[in-house]
Design an enzyme around this catalytic site. Sequence first.
Site, short mmCIF file in Angstrom:
data_model
loop_
_atom_site.label_atom_id
_atom_site.label_comp_id
_atom_site.label_asym_id
_atom_site.label_seq_id
_atom_site.Cartn_x
_atom_site.Cartn_y
_atom_site.Cartn_z
N ASP A 275 0.85 -1.21 0.00
CA ASP A 275 0.00 0.00 0.00
C ASP A 275 0.88 1.25 0.00
O ASP A 275 0.86 2.05 0.94
CB ASP A 275 -0.93 0.00 1.22
N ASP B 101 6.73 1.03 1.79
CA ASP B 101 6.46 0.07 0.72
C ASP B 101 7.30 0.42 -0.51
O ASP B 101 7.91 -0.44 -1.15
CB ASP B 101 4.99 0.11 0.30
N ASN C 186 -2.55 2.32 3.65
CA ASN C 186 -2.06 3.68 3.95
C ASN C 186 -2.95 4.76 3.35
O ASN C 186 -3.10 5.83 3.91
CB ASN C 186 -0.64 3.86 3.41
N THR D 148 3.19 -6.19 2.22
CA THR D 148 3.64 -5.09 3.08
C THR D 148 2.52 -4.12 3.41
O THR D 148 2.76 -2.97 3.79
CB THR D 148 4.81 -4.32 2.44
N PHE E 224 -0.74 -1.58 12.48
CA PHE E 224 -1.67 -1.05 11.47
C PHE E 224 -2.12 -2.10 10.44
O PHE E 224 -3.31 -2.27 10.20
CB PHE E 224 -1.02 0.14 10.77
N ASN E 225 -1.18 -2.78 9.79
CA ASN E 225 -1.54 -3.67 8.70
C ASN E 225 -2.51 -4.77 9.15
O ASN E 225 -3.43 -5.15 8.43
CB ASN E 225 -0.29 -4.32 8.09
N HIS F 122 9.90 -0.52 8.21
CA HIS F 122 8.94 -1.61 8.39
C HIS F 122 8.93 -2.55 7.17
O HIS F 122 9.31 -3.71 7.25
CB HIS F 122 7.53 -1.05 8.61
N ASP F 123 8.47 -2.04 6.05
CA ASP F 123 8.28 -2.91 4.87
C ASP F 123 9.58 -3.44 4.27
O ASP F 123 9.63 -4.61 3.86
CB ASP F 123 7.47 -2.15 3.81
O1 RIB Z 1 2.72 -0.47 10.74
C1 RIB Z 1 3.59 -0.27 9.64
C2 RIB Z 1 2.92 -0.66 8.36
O2 RIB Z 1 1.77 0.16 8.16
C3 RIB Z 1 3.79 -0.44 7.12
O3 RIB Z 1 3.48 -1.42 6.17
C4 RIB Z 1 3.38 0.91 6.62
O4 RIB Z 1 3.54 1.06 5.20
C5 RIB Z 1 1.91 0.90 6.95
O5 RIB Z 1 1.25 0.21 5.91
CA CA Z 2 2.89 -0.78 3.92
#
Ligand code: RIB
Ligand code: CA
Length: 316
Positions: free
Chosen positions: A14, A19, A43, A127, A168-169, A241-242
Amino acid sequence: MSEQRKIPVILDGDPGHDDAIAWTLAHASGRFDILAVTSCCGNQTIEKTTYNARRVCTLIGLDAPIGRGCPHPLITEPMNAPSVHGESGLDGPVLPEPVMDVSALGAVELMAKTLRESHEPVTIVATGPETNVAALLLAHPELKPKIKRISVMGGGIGFGNWTPAAEFNILVDPEAAKVVFTSGIPILMAGLDVTEKALILPEDFARIRAIGGKVCSIVAEWLEFFYIFHRNLGYAGAPMHDPCAVMALIHPEVFQMRDMYVAIETNGEYCKGTTVGDFFGTSGQEPNATCILGVDRQAFADRLVEAMEFYKEAEA
Ligand code: RIB
Ligand code: CA
């Protein structure tokens, strides 16, 4: 060193700054045969993440079919993150207008076609929220044997970021994550336990910018943008993160990993979206995921900077 076989992959995300950096790393590494790119709603809206996917692929010269993903989570309403990635989902540097069109196939059918046509099982790098991957598994269970593993950025054994318990994801689509984590397909999980330690520091931005060329300049700006949000929260750098979900496939040696059973909480007033890791094996369940828990930050940063050298040659 002998030529390593390329890993056939589908990139689902996203974009989103991290990403975009993850995809930039994957393409630069030369270790992947990127068979398809699919956008997911996370996102930002699916319209914006699809446009961003096209722009990122155009910028880095990644010529792969791009599938537009599901417009909302499996059963809940979309939840976006403009506070982190901006209204466009990829605020900051001006990017080239896309030259890649979206596939006539949506993400799920593009993934299915890609799996059917691949001569070997394919790795999915997820991701964003796992909506597309879950929809693929629900619609085409017969294709599970064609998925080698799913490298996920999502969750956190120790903590969350969007709520105290949930990352979040996973929180955006916990039902999808449950489908994925109960699929029986090997999961490589880059949760917050590692991604919050995989910091790229301002000195690393400078190293990437010093490589020169348009892509490295934009990557440095993406890092700067992402860092500014996190600096205000006390971070020393930008948490990658990604990119962890990509780096773990090509440089596992820089990480510490542990197999464990991970359950996804889909209900609860405080814990919806939590990845509940069975750290001590008390559930009696066999591990369903390899959880990445630690990283050698300097080695991670060095591998990322080294990979970006690709774009200098590519523009020479
Ligand atoms: O929590 C981090 C994730 O949430 C990452 O993938 C960032 O791009 C958002 O999507
Ligand atoms: Ca992401």
